[in-house]
Scaffold this motif. Structure first.
Motif, PDB file in Angstrom:
ATOM      1  N   LEU A 126      14.070  -4.314  16.494  1.00 53.19           N
ATOM      2  CA  LEU A 126      14.696  -3.237  15.730  1.00 53.19           C
ATOM      3  C   LEU A 126      15.330  -3.781  14.453  1.00 53.19           C
ATOM      4  N   ALA A 127      15.987  -4.936  14.546  1.00 49.68           N
ATOM      5  CA  ALA A 127      16.585  -5.559  13.365  1.00 49.68           C
ATOM      6  C   ALA A 127      15.511  -5.965  12.359  1.00 49.68           C
ATOM      7  N   TRP A 128      14.384  -6.478  12.863  1.00 53.71           N
ATOM      8  CA  TRP A 128      13.259  -6.830  11.992  1.00 53.71           C
ATOM      9  C   TRP A 128      12.779  -5.602  11.221  1.00 53.71           C
ATOM     10  N   GLY A 129      12.617  -4.491  11.921  1.00 57.66           N
ATOM     11  CA  GLY A 129      12.183  -3.263  11.264  1.00 57.66           C
ATOM     12  C   GLY A 129      13.180  -2.778  10.234  1.00 57.66           C
ATOM     13  N   ALA A 130      14.477  -2.911  10.545  1.00 56.55           N
ATOM     14  CA  ALA A 130      15.511  -2.481   9.605  1.00 56.55           C
ATOM     15  C   ALA A 130      15.445  -3.276   8.311  1.00 56.55           C
ATOM     16  N   LEU A 131      15.234  -4.583   8.412  1.00 57.03           N
ATOM     17  CA  LEU A 131      15.165  -5.424   7.213  1.00 57.03           C
ATOM     18  C   LEU A 131      13.905  -5.145   6.401  1.00 57.03           C
ATOM     19  N   VAL A 132      12.774  -4.973   7.080  1.00 61.18           N
ATOM     20  CA  VAL A 132      11.521  -4.699   6.373  1.00 61.18           C
ATOM     21  C   VAL A 132      11.593  -3.367   5.631  1.00 61.18           C
ATOM     22  N   LEU A 133      12.095  -2.334   6.295  1.00 57.84           N
ATOM     23  CA  LEU A 133      12.194  -1.024   5.654  1.00 57.84           C
ATOM     24  C   LEU A 133      13.214  -1.037   4.519  1.00 57.84           C
ATOM     25  N   ALA A 134      14.312  -1.771   4.698  1.00 54.64           N
ATOM     26  CA  ALA A 134      15.307  -1.863   3.621  1.00 54.64           C
ATOM     27  C   ALA A 134      14.710  -2.532   2.392  1.00 54.64           C
TER      28      ALA A 134
ATOM     29  N   GLY B 279      23.729   5.474  -8.933  1.00 56.61           N
ATOM     30  CA  GLY B 279      24.511   5.898  -7.773  1.00 56.61           C
ATOM     31  C   GLY B 279      23.722   6.819  -6.864  1.00 56.61           C
ATOM     32  N   ARG B 280      23.035   7.774  -7.459  1.00 65.74           N
ATOM     33  CA  ARG B 280      22.221   8.700  -6.658  1.00 65.74           C
ATOM     34  C   ARG B 280      21.009   7.983  -6.065  1.00 65.74           C
ATOM     35  N   PHE B 281      20.464   7.021  -6.812  1.00 64.46           N
ATOM     36  CA  PHE B 281      19.368   6.225  -6.267  1.00 64.46           C
ATOM     37  C   PHE B 281      19.828   5.473  -5.019  1.00 64.46           C
ATOM     38  N   ALA B 282      21.036   4.915  -5.074  1.00 64.64           N
ATOM     39  CA  ALA B 282      21.565   4.166  -3.927  1.00 64.64           C
ATOM     40  C   ALA B 282      21.750   5.088  -2.718  1.00 64.64           C
ATOM     41  N   ILE B 283      22.287   6.284  -2.951  1.00 68.78           N
ATOM     42  CA  ILE B 283      22.498   7.225  -1.852  1.00 68.78           C
ATOM     43  C   ILE B 283      21.165   7.691  -1.283  1.00 68.78           C
ATOM     44  N   PHE B 284      20.222   8.005  -2.167  1.00 70.53           N
ATOM     45  CA  PHE B 284      18.913   8.462  -1.716  1.00 70.53           C
ATOM     46  C   PHE B 284      18.209   7.372  -0.908  1.00 70.53           C
ATOM     47  N   THR B 285      18.304   6.123  -1.381  1.00 69.89           N
ATOM     48  CA  THR B 285      17.682   5.013  -0.668  1.00 69.89           C
ATOM     49  C   THR B 285      18.319   4.818   0.709  1.00 69.89           C
TER      50      THR B 285
ATOM     51  N   THR C 116      12.955   1.744  -5.097  1.00 74.42           N
ATOM     52  CA  THR C 116      13.974   2.282  -6.006  1.00 74.42           C
ATOM     53  C   THR C 116      13.813   1.696  -7.396  1.00 74.42           C
ATOM     54  N   GLY C 117      13.661   0.374  -7.474  1.00 74.77           N
ATOM     55  CA  GLY C 117      13.466  -0.262  -8.772  1.00 74.77           C
ATOM     56  C   GLY C 117      12.199   0.213  -9.461  1.00 74.77           C
ATOM     57  N   ALA C 118      11.110   0.377  -8.695  1.00 75.18           N
ATOM     58  CA  ALA C 118       9.838   0.792  -9.284  1.00 75.18           C
ATOM     59  C   ALA C 118       9.925   2.205  -9.842  1.00 75.18           C
TER      60      ALA C 118
ATOM     61  N   ALA D  98       0.828  -1.207   0.000  1.00 71.44           N
ATOM     62  CA  ALA D  98       0.000   0.000   0.000  1.00 71.44           C
ATOM     63  C   ALA D  98       0.864   1.259   0.000  1.00 71.44           C
ATOM     64  N   VAL D  99       1.959   1.239   0.766  1.00 74.95           N
ATOM     65  CA  VAL D  99       2.876   2.379   0.793  1.00 74.95           C
ATOM     66  C   VAL D  99       3.475   2.607  -0.591  1.00 74.95           C
ATOM     67  N   LEU D 100       3.937   1.532  -1.210  1.00 74.08           N
ATOM     68  CA  LEU D 100       4.543   1.631  -2.535  1.00 74.08           C
ATOM     69  C   LEU D 100       3.523   2.120  -3.566  1.00 74.08           C
ATOM     70  N   ALA D 101       2.316   1.588  -3.511  1.00 72.93           N
ATOM     71  CA  ALA D 101       1.277   1.996  -4.457  1.00 72.93           C
ATOM     72  C   ALA D 101       0.927   3.469  -4.278  1.00 72.93           C
ATOM     73  N   ALA D 102       0.836   3.929  -3.037  1.00 73.04           N
ATOM     74  CA  ALA D 102       0.505   5.329  -2.772  1.00 73.04           C
ATOM     75  C   ALA D 102       1.575   6.267  -3.332  1.00 73.04           C
ATOM     76  N   GLU D 103       2.849   5.905  -3.139  1.00 77.74           N
ATOM     77  CA  GLU D 103       3.929   6.753  -3.642  1.00 77.74           C
ATOM     78  C   GLU D 103       3.967   6.763  -5.165  1.00 77.74           C
ATOM     79  N   LEU D 104       3.789   5.606  -5.781  1.00 82.14           N
ATOM     80  CA  LEU D 104       3.794   5.545  -7.243  1.00 82.14           C
ATOM     81  C   LEU D 104       2.613   6.319  -7.829  1.00 82.14           C
ATOM     82  N   LEU D 105       1.447   6.181  -7.222  1.00 85.43           N
ATOM     83  CA  LEU D 105       0.271   6.895  -7.713  1.00 85.43           C
ATOM     84  C   LEU D 105       0.439   8.395  -7.562  1.00 85.43           C
ATOM     85  N   TRP D 106       0.988   8.804  -6.417  1.00 89.56           N
ATOM     86  CA  TRP D 106       1.190  10.229  -6.151  1.00 89.56           C
ATOM     87  C   TRP D 106       2.096  10.841  -7.227  1.00 89.56           C
TER      88      TRP D 106
END
Length: 249
Positions: free
Chosen positions: A100-108, A134-140, A115-117, A22-30
């Motif tokens: 905290l580690a679980w959240g880090a992996l999910v958000l990553a 390169g800029r995509f990697a830094i931004f991500t 980024t790919g989308a 849902a987060v990804l769809a909202a950002e792509l639609l926006w």
């Protein structure tokens, strides 16, 4: 590692994947709707336009999204005697670290897929030039770091308060303040944790009122701002962990 696996096992029916979709769809639609209002001249700066708007979209959507993901993961511990049972097998500090580690992996994972989308969207919109990986990697990486700072705050609230409305209201407040902070001077934005999505943006905009022309340009984050981000994250992490470890169950 076993505790981390347990976190994924506990969340298998918490619809985390649906929340991320849902987060990804909202950002792509926006951003897709925004592109439909641009002409060919605007799309010459397409990649910079994308990064600038992604920072704005992140400030609006990610605070409440991070709050939702954290709440979905932590609310299970407040049901019945779940937390008391868990603390008979593992210390509160280790449990906090596993979450905290679980959240880090999910958000990553979420941000890497995003980024790919958006790279595909840029190619489909015929942006000028090659994909700036390169800029995509830094931004991500920056988006992930800011999101983890916010996640540390939200996890602390979700574990401290049984009523998850407290954490969700904080996320809604963060989305509002994070968006408004993009209109503030940088000195003031540094005092707003959710404002770092815009503060650390790789693209800045200048608008000439005489010519009514908008110019985008690349800009690297200031080292001081990165240091302050780490400071905010450390404060939220240490305070949240201390409150959870001392919590009576």
């Amino acid at each position: 590692m076993k505790l981390l696996k347990l976190e994924f096992f506990k969340c298998r029916r918490r619809k985390i994947l649906l929340v991320c979709a849902a987060v990804l769809a909202a950002e792509l639609l926006w951003f897709g709707m925004y592109l439909t209002r641009q002409d060919a001249e605007d799309l010459i700066q397409g990649w910079m336009l994308l990064f600038y708007n992604l920072a704005l979209i992140d400030a609006i959507i990610l605070p409440i999204s991070v709050a939702t993901i954290s709440s979905r993961n932590c609310e299970l511990e407040h049901k019945g005697a779940s937390l008391k049972l868990l603390e008979t097998m593992v210390t509160p500090g280790r449990l906090y670290g596993a979450k905290l580690a679980w959240g880090a992996l999910v958000l990553a994972a979420l941000l890497i897929v995003r980024t790919g989308a958006f790279a595909v969207m840029g190619v489909a919109a015929d942006f000028h030039g090659a994909i700036p990986w390169g800029r995509f990697a830094i931004f991500t990486a920056i988006s992930w770091a800011v999101s983890m700072m916010v996640y540390a705050l939200q996890q602390g609230l979700s574990l401290r308060f049984q009523n998850q409305a407290v954490a969700l209201v904080a996320g809604i407040f963060g989305s509002f303040v994070g968006t408004m902070s993009m209109l503030f001077p940088p000195a003031l934005v540094r005092c707003v944790p959710w404002g770092y999505y815009g503060l650390l943006s790789l693209v800045r905009m200048e608008w000439d009122p005489a010519t009514r022309f908008t110019q985008f340009f690349w800009q690297w984050p200031q080292p001081m701002d990165l240091a302050l981000l780490c400071l905010w994250a450390a404060v939220f992490l240490l305070v949240g962990r201390a409150l959870f470890v001392r919590k009576e169950v």
